[in-house]
Design a protein around this motif. Structure first.
Motif, PDB file in Angstrom:
ATOM      1  N   MET A   1       0.846  -1.176   0.000  1.00 56.46           N
ATOM      2  CA  MET A   1       0.000   0.000   0.000  1.00 56.46           C
ATOM      3  C   MET A   1       0.893   1.241   0.000  1.00 56.46           C
ATOM      4  O   MET A   1       1.929   1.286   0.660  1.00 56.46           O
ATOM      5  N   LEU A   2       0.463   2.236  -0.740  1.00 59.72           N
ATOM      6  CA  LEU A   2       1.181   3.503  -0.844  1.00 59.72           C
ATOM      7  C   LEU A   2       0.191   4.628  -0.592  1.00 59.72           C
ATOM      8  O   LEU A   2      -0.900   4.631  -1.161  1.00 59.72           O
ATOM      9  N   LYS A   3       0.547   5.564   0.282  1.00 58.01           N
ATOM     10  CA  LYS A   3      -0.302   6.729   0.548  1.00 58.01           C
ATOM     11  C   LYS A   3       0.436   7.983   0.107  1.00 58.01           C
ATOM     12  O   LYS A   3       1.628   8.136   0.347  1.00 58.01           O
ATOM     13  N   LYS A   4      -0.292   8.876  -0.541  1.00 60.91           N
ATOM     14  CA  LYS A   4       0.243  10.160  -0.974  1.00 60.91           C
ATOM     15  C   LYS A   4      -0.760  11.254  -0.639  1.00 60.91           C
ATOM     16  O   LYS A   4      -1.973  11.040  -0.731  1.00 60.91           O
ATOM     17  N   LEU A   5      -0.241  12.414  -0.270  1.00 55.91           N
ATOM     18  CA  LEU A   5      -1.088  13.578  -0.032  1.00 55.91           C
ATOM     19  C   LEU A   5      -1.074  14.454  -1.273  1.00 55.91           C
ATOM     20  O   LEU A   5      -0.028  14.661  -1.886  1.00 55.91           O
ATOM     21  N   ALA A   6      -2.236  14.964  -1.627  1.00 59.85           N
ATOM     22  CA  ALA A   6      -2.371  15.878  -2.762  1.00 59.85           C
ATOM     23  C   ALA A   6      -2.769  17.241  -2.193  1.00 59.85           C
ATOM     24  O   ALA A   6      -3.906  17.439  -1.779  1.00 59.85           O
ATOM     25  N   PRO A   7      -1.828  18.177  -2.159  1.00 62.19           N
ATOM     26  CA  PRO A   7      -2.118  19.462  -1.515  1.00 62.19           C
ATOM     27  C   PRO A   7      -3.064  20.333  -2.333  1.00 62.19           C
ATOM     28  O   PRO A   7      -3.055  20.302  -3.559  1.00 62.19           O
ATOM     29  N   ALA A   8      -3.855  21.096  -1.614  1.00 59.87           N
ATOM     30  CA  ALA A   8      -4.657  22.132  -2.261  1.00 59.87           C
ATOM     31  C   ALA A   8      -3.706  23.226  -2.725  1.00 59.87           C
ATOM     32  O   ALA A   8      -2.613  23.397  -2.179  1.00 59.87           O
ATOM     33  N   LYS A   9      -4.125  23.935  -3.754  1.00 64.25           N
ATOM     34  CA  LYS A   9      -3.297  24.998  -4.312  1.00 64.25           C
ATOM     35  C   LYS A   9      -4.165  26.231  -4.553  1.00 64.25           C
ATOM     36  O   LYS A   9      -5.308  26.100  -4.960  1.00 64.25           O
ATOM     37  N   ILE A  10      -3.600  27.381  -4.292  1.00 65.48           N
ATOM     38  CA  ILE A  10      -4.298  28.619  -4.637  1.00 65.48           C
ATOM     39  C   ILE A  10      -3.547  29.291  -5.773  1.00 65.48           C
ATOM     40  O   ILE A  10      -2.331  29.181  -5.886  1.00 65.48           O
ATOM     41  N   ASN A  11      -4.289  29.951  -6.613  1.00 64.70           N
ATOM     42  CA  ASN A  11      -3.726  30.635  -7.762  1.00 64.70           C
ATOM     43  C   ASN A  11      -3.393  32.061  -7.352  1.00 64.70           C
ATOM     44  O   ASN A  11      -4.273  32.847  -7.047  1.00 64.70           O
ATOM     45  N   LEU A  12      -2.095  32.386  -7.331  1.00 64.93           N
ATOM     46  CA  LEU A  12      -1.665  33.737  -6.973  1.00 64.93           C
ATOM     47  C   LEU A  12      -1.718  34.685  -8.157  1.00 64.93           C
ATOM     48  O   LEU A  12      -1.833  35.895  -7.988  1.00 64.93           O
ATOM     49  N   PHE A  13      -1.612  34.111  -9.359  1.00 63.27           N
ATOM     50  CA  PHE A  13      -1.617  34.906 -10.576  1.00 63.27           C
ATOM     51  C   PHE A  13      -2.112  34.037 -11.711  1.00 63.27           C
ATOM     52  O   PHE A  13      -1.735  32.876 -11.820  1.00 63.27           O
ATOM     53  N   LEU A  14      -2.973  34.587 -12.555  1.00 64.37           N
ATOM     54  CA  LEU A  14      -3.471  33.850 -13.710  1.00 64.37           C
ATOM     55  C   LEU A  14      -3.663  34.810 -14.873  1.00 64.37           C
ATOM     56  O   LEU A  14      -4.308  35.852 -14.730  1.00 64.37           O
ATOM     57  N   ARG A  15      -3.067  34.449 -15.998  1.00 65.52           N
ATOM     58  CA  ARG A  15      -3.254  35.232 -17.212  1.00 65.52           C
ATOM     59  C   ARG A  15      -3.626  34.264 -18.336  1.00 65.52           C
ATOM     60  O   ARG A  15      -2.900  33.306 -18.591  1.00 65.52           O
ATOM     61  N   VAL A  16      -4.739  34.506 -18.994  1.00 68.80           N
ATOM     62  CA  VAL A  16      -5.157  33.695 -20.135  1.00 68.80           C
ATOM     63  C   VAL A  16      -4.429  34.220 -21.365  1.00 68.80           C
ATOM     64  O   VAL A  16      -4.521  35.395 -21.698  1.00 68.80           O
ATOM     65  N   LEU A  17      -3.690  33.316 -22.036  1.00 73.48           N
ATOM     66  CA  LEU A  17      -2.849  33.733 -23.162  1.00 73.48           C
ATOM     67  C   LEU A  17      -3.561  33.620 -24.501  1.00 73.48           C
ATOM     68  O   LEU A  17      -3.290  34.385 -25.404  1.00 73.48           O
ATOM     69  N   GLY A  18      -4.424  32.655 -24.643  1.00 74.14           N
ATOM     70  CA  GLY A  18      -5.120  32.498 -25.915  1.00 74.14           C
ATOM     71  C   GLY A  18      -5.785  31.134 -26.012  1.00 74.14           C
ATOM     72  O   GLY A  18      -5.442  30.208 -25.280  1.00 74.14           O
ATOM     73  N   LYS A  19      -6.724  31.043 -26.913  1.00 69.58           N
ATOM     74  CA  LYS A  19      -7.473  29.804 -27.114  1.00 69.58           C
ATOM     75  C   LYS A  19      -6.721  28.896 -28.086  1.00 69.58           C
ATOM     76  O   LYS A  19      -6.200  29.350 -29.094  1.00 69.58           O
ATOM     77  N   ARG A  20      -6.690  27.605 -27.757  1.00 70.81           N
ATOM     78  CA  ARG A  20      -6.019  26.611 -28.584  1.00 70.81           C
ATOM     79  C   ARG A  20      -7.022  25.967 -29.536  1.00 70.81           C
ATOM     80  O   ARG A  20      -8.235  26.109 -29.357  1.00 70.81           O
ATOM     81  N   PRO A  21      -6.544  25.252 -30.544  1.00 72.81           N
ATOM     82  CA  PRO A  21      -7.446  24.571 -31.485  1.00 72.81           C
ATOM     83  C   PRO A  21      -8.364  23.535 -30.815  1.00 72.81           C
ATOM     84  O   PRO A  21      -9.435  23.237 -31.318  1.00 72.81           O
ATOM     85  N   ASP A  22      -7.961  23.010 -29.635  1.00 74.13           N
ATOM     86  CA  ASP A  22      -8.789  22.019 -28.938  1.00 74.13           C
ATOM     87  C   ASP A  22      -9.821  22.670 -28.007  1.00 74.13           C
ATOM     88  O   ASP A  22     -10.448  22.011 -27.197  1.00 74.13           O
ATOM     89  N   ASP A  23     -10.002  23.978 -28.125  1.00 75.59           N
ATOM     90  CA  ASP A  23     -10.958  24.784 -27.345  1.00 75.59           C
ATOM     91  C   ASP A  23     -10.561  25.009 -25.887  1.00 75.59           C
ATOM     92  O   ASP A  23     -11.315  25.586 -25.125  1.00 75.59           O
ATOM     93  N   TYR A  24      -9.376  24.534 -25.474  1.00 77.02           N
ATOM     94  CA  TYR A  24      -8.843  24.897 -24.165  1.00 77.02           C
ATOM     95  C   TYR A  24      -8.034  26.172 -24.332  1.00 77.02           C
ATOM     96  O   TYR A  24      -7.801  26.624 -25.448  1.00 77.02           O
TER      97      TYR A  24
END
Length: 110
Positions: A1-24
């Motif tokens: 058995m293996l246990k791992k913690l997945a920490p929560a993260k807050i976004n300190l800065f976010l800039r949208v650069l552009g839309k990709r062909p896959d709509d993301y």
């Protein structure tokens, strides 16, 4: 058995650069871990992927990011055995804190 913690993260800065062909969108972002964690427990199985999310209404199928991450890692690594994953949620769902993490690579080194 293996246990791992997945920490929560807050976004300190976010800039949208552009839309990709896959709509993301491509983004430029700076995130910081905080001291709130989901817990992931991994158990070896002889075949298939089993996901459990106790005390949660989260899906335990391909509709769950953890399940899809396991499938992707198995496919990439050519791993033909199986796994049981238990995701214990401590981070509120849809809080924008990004708790789930991909499967650890050392899981495949037995």
């Amino acid at each position: 058995m293996l246990k791992k913690l997945a920490p929560a993260k807050i976004n300190l800065f976010l800039r949208v650069l552009g839309k990709r062909p896959d709509d993301y969108h491509d983004i430029f972002s700076l995130m910081q871990k905080i001291t709130l964690y989901d817990e992931l427990t991994f158990l070896h199985r002889h075949g298939g992927i089993v996901l459990k999310c106790p005390n949660s209404d989260l899906p335990v199928s391909k509709d769950n990011l953890v399940f899809r991450a396991a499938e992707s890692v198995f496919s990439y690594a050519g791993y033909s055995s199986g796994i049981e994953i238990t995701l214990t949620k401590n981070i509120p769902v849809a809080a924008g804190l990004g708790g789930e993490a991909p499967m650890p690579p050392q899981l495949f080194w037995h």
